[in-house]
Scaffold this motif. Structure first.
Motif, PDB file in Angstrom:
ATOM      1  N   SER A  42       2.653  17.681 -19.782  1.00 32.95           N
ATOM      2  CA  SER A  42       3.302  16.406 -20.079  1.00 32.95           C
ATOM      3  C   SER A  42       3.844  15.812 -18.793  1.00 32.95           C
ATOM      4  O   SER A  42       4.166  16.534 -17.846  1.00 32.95           O
ATOM      5  CB  SER A  42       4.462  16.593 -21.067  1.00 32.95           C
ATOM      6  OG  SER A  42       4.032  17.157 -22.273  1.00 32.95           O
ATOM      7  N   THR A  97       5.381   8.732 -21.876  1.00 31.23           N
ATOM      8  CA  THR A  97       4.862  10.050 -21.528  1.00 31.23           C
ATOM      9  C   THR A  97       3.334  10.043 -21.575  1.00 31.23           C
ATOM     10  O   THR A  97       2.739   9.445 -22.472  1.00 31.23           O
ATOM     11  CB  THR A  97       5.408  11.116 -22.491  1.00 31.23           C
ATOM     12  OG1 THR A  97       6.838  11.115 -22.422  1.00 31.23           O
ATOM     13  CG2 THR A  97       4.895  12.496 -22.118  1.00 31.23           C
ATOM     14  N   TYR A 109      -0.039  12.780 -21.338  1.00 32.07           N
ATOM     15  CA  TYR A 109      -0.353  14.180 -21.594  1.00 32.07           C
ATOM     16  C   TYR A 109      -1.715  14.538 -21.012  1.00 32.07           C
ATOM     17  O   TYR A 109      -2.604  13.694 -20.904  1.00 32.07           O
ATOM     18  CB  TYR A 109      -0.379  14.454 -23.098  1.00 32.07           C
ATOM     19  CG  TYR A 109       0.899  14.087 -23.805  1.00 32.07           C
ATOM     20  CD1 TYR A 109       1.023  12.862 -24.467  1.00 32.07           C
ATOM     21  CD2 TYR A 109       1.983  14.952 -23.819  1.00 32.07           C
ATOM     22  CE1 TYR A 109       2.187  12.506 -25.108  1.00 32.07           C
ATOM     23  CE2 TYR A 109       3.160  14.611 -24.468  1.00 32.07           C
ATOM     24  CZ  TYR A 109       3.263  13.389 -25.106  1.00 32.07           C
ATOM     25  OH  TYR A 109       4.431  13.039 -25.737  1.00 32.07           O
TER      26      TYR A 109
END
Length: 122
Positions: free
Chosen positions: A21, A78, A80
């Motif tokens: 992440s 965020t 990933y």
């Protein structure tokens, strides 16, 4: 000031999965192209993949295509990196980066995280 913080690295066995992440703060995440790069000891930084601002386009290096998946959550700021079927060749420090243009070269990205180490054992 834009800050990128990677997490999720560690020691894993060949053939398993890992999700990295990268949380972004201090900037407008939804306006950034996000990229992932990696660097093994003694080697140059290598492009892993990138995702467009809206998440509708992705680009991968041939070494990870079909195994790694990049996604983003603009509400959480965020990005990933889902790493599947990892091999010892995936061992490296992994860096996320933010930029204004979509592409595979490091010079397109103006903001970088500090990196998270991924070690794959055989």
């Amino acid at each position: 000031q834009v800050q990128l913080v990677e997490s999720g690295g560690g020691l894993v066995q060949t053939g398993t999965s890992l999700r990295l992440s990268c949380a972004v703060s201090g900037g407008r995440f939804s306006a950034y192209v996000m990229g992932w790069f990696r660097q093994a000891p003694g080697e140059e930084r290598q492009f892993v993949g990138a995702i467009s601002v809206g998440g509708d386009r992705t680009l991968y290096d041939d070494a990870v295509k079909g195994r790694f998946i990049i996604s983003r959550d603009n509400a959480r700021s965020t990005v990933y990196l889902q790493m599947n079927r990892v091999t010892v060749e995936d061992t490296a420090a992994y860096y996320c980066a933010a930029g204004a243009r979509f592409g595979p070269t490091a010079d397109l990205y103006g903001y970088w995280g500090q990196g998270t180490q991924v070690t794959v054992s055989s």
